[in-house]
Write a protein that holds these residues in place. Structure first.
Motif, PDB file in Angstrom:
ATOM      1  N   GLN A   1      12.981   7.496   2.476  1.00  0.00           N
ATOM      2  CA  GLN A   1      12.501   6.128   3.305  1.00  0.00           C
ATOM      3  C   GLN A   1      11.131   5.928   2.723  1.00  0.00           C
ATOM      4  OE1 GLN A   1      14.143   7.763   6.998  1.00  0.00           O
ATOM      5  NE2 GLN A   1      15.077   5.570   7.267  1.00  0.00           N
ATOM      6  N   GLU A   2      10.631   4.768   2.525  1.00  0.00           N
ATOM      7  CA  GLU A   2       9.391   4.605   2.124  1.00  0.00           C
ATOM      8  C   GLU A   2       8.717   3.508   3.132  1.00  0.00           C
ATOM      9  OE1 GLU A   2       8.517   3.682  -1.913  1.00  0.00           O
ATOM     10  OE2 GLU A   2      10.278   4.686  -2.585  1.00  0.00           O
ATOM     11  N   TYR A   3       7.277   3.691   3.534  1.00  0.00           N
ATOM     12  CA  TYR A   3       6.778   2.860   4.495  1.00  0.00           C
ATOM     13  C   TYR A   3       5.277   2.715   3.957  1.00  0.00           C
ATOM     14  CZ  TYR A   3      10.565   4.786   7.685  1.00  0.00           C
ATOM     15  OH  TYR A   3      11.463   5.304   8.080  1.00  0.00           O
ATOM     16  N   PRO A   4       5.131   1.275   4.093  1.00  0.00           N
ATOM     17  CA  PRO A   4       3.609   1.203   4.018  1.00  0.00           C
ATOM     18  C   PRO A   4       2.836   1.338   5.152  1.00  0.00           C
ATOM     19  CG  PRO A   4       4.519  -0.922   4.065  1.00  0.00           C
ATOM     20  CD  PRO A   4       5.598   0.076   4.066  1.00  0.00           C
ATOM     21  N   VAL A   5       1.528   1.962   5.463  1.00  0.00           N
ATOM     22  CA  VAL A   5       0.860   2.604   6.535  1.00  0.00           C
ATOM     23  C   VAL A   5      -0.377   1.974   6.549  1.00  0.00           C
ATOM     24  CG1 VAL A   5      -0.105   4.440   7.740  1.00  0.00           C
ATOM     25  CG2 VAL A   5       2.230   4.534   6.813  1.00  0.00           C
ATOM     26  N   LYS A   6      -0.812   1.597   7.655  1.00  0.00           N
ATOM     27  CA  LYS A   6      -2.193   0.834   8.192  1.00  0.00           C
ATOM     28  C   LYS A   6      -2.727   1.811   9.211  1.00  0.00           C
ATOM     29  CE  LYS A   6      -4.220  -3.186   6.260  1.00  0.00           C
ATOM     30  NZ  LYS A   6      -4.295  -4.565   6.221  1.00  0.00           N
ATOM     31  N   VAL A   7      -3.812   2.266   9.126  1.00  0.00           N
ATOM     32  CA  VAL A   7      -4.235   3.228  10.245  1.00  0.00           C
ATOM     33  C   VAL A   7      -5.802   2.777  10.516  1.00  0.00           C
ATOM     34  CG1 VAL A   7      -4.827   5.569  10.827  1.00  0.00           C
ATOM     35  CG2 VAL A   7      -2.950   5.320   9.401  1.00  0.00           C
TER      36      VAL A   7
ATOM     37  N   ALA B   1      -9.281   3.488  11.719  1.00  0.00           N
ATOM     38  CA  ALA B   1      -9.968   4.708  11.649  1.00  0.00           C
ATOM     39  C   ALA B   1     -11.428   4.255  11.979  1.00  0.00           C
ATOM     40  CB  ALA B   1     -10.077   5.072  10.444  1.00  0.00           C
ATOM     41  N   GLY B   2     -11.798   4.050  13.578  1.00  0.00           N
ATOM     42  CA  GLY B   2     -13.034   3.533  13.872  1.00  0.00           C
ATOM     43  C   GLY B   2     -13.291   2.253  13.402  1.00  0.00           C
ATOM     44  N   LYS B   3     -14.067   1.508  12.731  1.00  0.00           N
ATOM     45  CA  LYS B   3     -14.356   0.221  12.238  1.00  0.00           C
ATOM     46  C   LYS B   3     -13.491  -0.264  11.118  1.00  0.00           C
ATOM     47  CE  LYS B   3     -18.875   0.268  14.349  1.00  0.00           C
ATOM     48  NZ  LYS B   3     -20.571   0.199  13.824  1.00  0.00           N
ATOM     49  N   VAL B   4     -12.709   0.581  10.527  1.00  0.00           N
ATOM     50  CA  VAL B   4     -12.127   0.150   9.422  1.00  0.00           C
ATOM     51  C   VAL B   4     -10.715   0.402   9.376  1.00  0.00           C
ATOM     52  CG1 VAL B   4     -13.922   0.586   7.906  1.00  0.00           C
ATOM     53  CG2 VAL B   4     -12.446   2.575   7.991  1.00  0.00           C
ATOM     54  N   PHE B   5      -9.718  -0.125   8.535  1.00  0.00           N
ATOM     55  CA  PHE B   5      -8.282   0.317   8.361  1.00  0.00           C
ATOM     56  C   PHE B   5      -8.166   1.040   7.194  1.00  0.00           C
ATOM     57  CE2 PHE B   5      -8.309  -2.918  11.788  1.00  0.00           C
ATOM     58  CZ  PHE B   5      -6.975  -2.418  12.597  1.00  0.00           C
ATOM     59  N   LEU B   6      -7.437   2.145   7.096  1.00  0.00           N
ATOM     60  CA  LEU B   6      -7.003   2.605   5.871  1.00  0.00           C
ATOM     61  C   LEU B   6      -5.523   2.681   5.471  1.00  0.00           C
ATOM     62  CD1 LEU B   6      -8.639   6.303   7.060  1.00  0.00           C
ATOM     63  CD2 LEU B   6      -9.466   4.292   5.758  1.00  0.00           C
ATOM     64  N   GLU B   7      -5.338   2.392   4.257  1.00  0.00           N
ATOM     65  CA  GLU B   7      -3.817   2.044   3.974  1.00  0.00           C
ATOM     66  C   GLU B   7      -3.444   3.371   3.280  1.00  0.00           C
ATOM     67  OE1 GLU B   7      -3.370  -1.612   1.612  1.00  0.00           O
ATOM     68  OE2 GLU B   7      -5.275  -2.537   2.273  1.00  0.00           O
ATOM     69  N   GLY B   8      -2.069   3.417   3.450  1.00  0.00           N
ATOM     70  CA  GLY B   8      -1.497   4.658   2.993  1.00  0.00           C
ATOM     71  C   GLY B   8       0.057   4.430   2.648  1.00  0.00           C
ATOM     72  N   ASP B   9       0.827   5.247   2.074  1.00  0.00           N
ATOM     73  CA  ASP B   9       2.229   5.219   1.641  1.00  0.00           C
ATOM     74  C   ASP B   9       2.789   6.306   2.207  1.00  0.00           C
ATOM     75  OD1 ASP B   9       1.718   2.894  -0.029  1.00  0.00           O
ATOM     76  OD2 ASP B   9       0.768   4.145  -1.652  1.00  0.00           O
ATOM     77  N   LEU B  10       3.571   6.224   3.221  1.00  0.00           N
ATOM     78  CA  LEU B  10       4.396   7.370   3.547  1.00  0.00           C
ATOM     79  C   LEU B  10       5.857   7.307   3.111  1.00  0.00           C
ATOM     80  CD1 LEU B  10       5.024   9.322   6.115  1.00  0.00           C
ATOM     81  CD2 LEU B  10       5.553   7.393   7.603  1.00  0.00           C
TER      82      LEU B  10
END
Length: 236
Positions: free
Chosen positions: A7-13, A15-24
């Motif tokens: 299963q694949e999910y795009p992730v946005k976390v 982190a303080g003042k920014v958003f970090l993008e990831g692939d789960l």
């Protein structure tokens, strides 16, 4: 290795003042999750880290590859280089991502490990000291663990350091870091490999070593006690 439905999910976390993008990516039956901390000038699209992640999926380990810097920060850092060696900042961001993993319903029951490359290895080691009951294992590939400084004395997670046999300055830095680590630890030097492990078979060997370490400490017998402790502390 198992072939698994993933299963694949795009992730946005946040982190303080920014958003970090990831692939789960979560293979069927996964019990452990490896969070990747990329090195200087790299991103979640790094072919080397992608190949390690695919190998881990085959051993039923989930992976979260994310960018420690935003795209704007990465563009600036290409010219200034001031963020890639800001290990406290990178470690703090890895901490935000770890907290997201602990809170999200798709990942909160998975045991957490860190895989760090280059400067990302120092960030992983430093971040692990802030969450000693949560991070169950660390693998460093061609890492700069020395940049974690005296935090190395505080690392509790079993740590595997992998270095290329031709990466002479980094071998020495890893040997010095090994002396500071007070946890279960191992240094493996891959013969004839350079810093980026571009030689035939080198990354495959890295993947095999990493998978073996994570299997032992994330889902194997050695992980059972720490998994329970980590879960209790995160819900406490």
């Amino acid at each position: 290795m198992h072939s698994a439905n993933i299963q694949e999910y795009p992730v946005k976390v946040s982190a303080g003042k920014v958003f970090l993008e990831g692939d789960l990516k979560i293979p069927e039956g996964a019990q452990g999750l490896v969070v990747f901390a990329h090195g200087s000038g790299s991103s979640r699209h790094s072919p080397r880290n992608q190949s390690v992640a695919r190998y881990l999926h085959g051993t039923r380990l989930a992976t979260l590859l994310f960018d420690l810097l935003t795209s704007q920060e990465e563009a600036e850092d290409r010219y200034t280089g001031h963020l890639r060696f800001n290990i406290p900042l990178l470690a703090e961001r890895l901490g935000f991502v770890t907290d997201w993993v602990l809170a999200d319903k798709t990942t909160r029951d998975l045991t957490i490990g860190y895989y760090g490359a280059s400067t990302g290895a120092a960030a992983a080691l430093m971040a692990a000291t802030a969450r000693p009951l949560v991070v169950s294992a660390i693998v460093s590939r061609g890492g700069r663990p020395d940049l974690a400084g005296d935090d190395l004395y505080l690392v509790k997670a079993p740590t595997l350091l992998i270095v290329g046999g031709h990466d002479y300055p980094v071998i020495e830095m890893n040997r010095e870091a090994m002396e500071k680590l007070q946890t279960e630890k191992k240094l493996v030097i891959v013969p004839r490999a350079s810093h980026l492990f571009e030689e035939p078979g080198a990354m495959e060997e890295v993947s095999r070593l990493a998978a073996e370490w994570f299997q032992n400490y994330l889902v194997g017998e050695k992980s059972a006690a720490s998994r329970e402790e980590g879960r209790n502390s995160s819900h406490g």
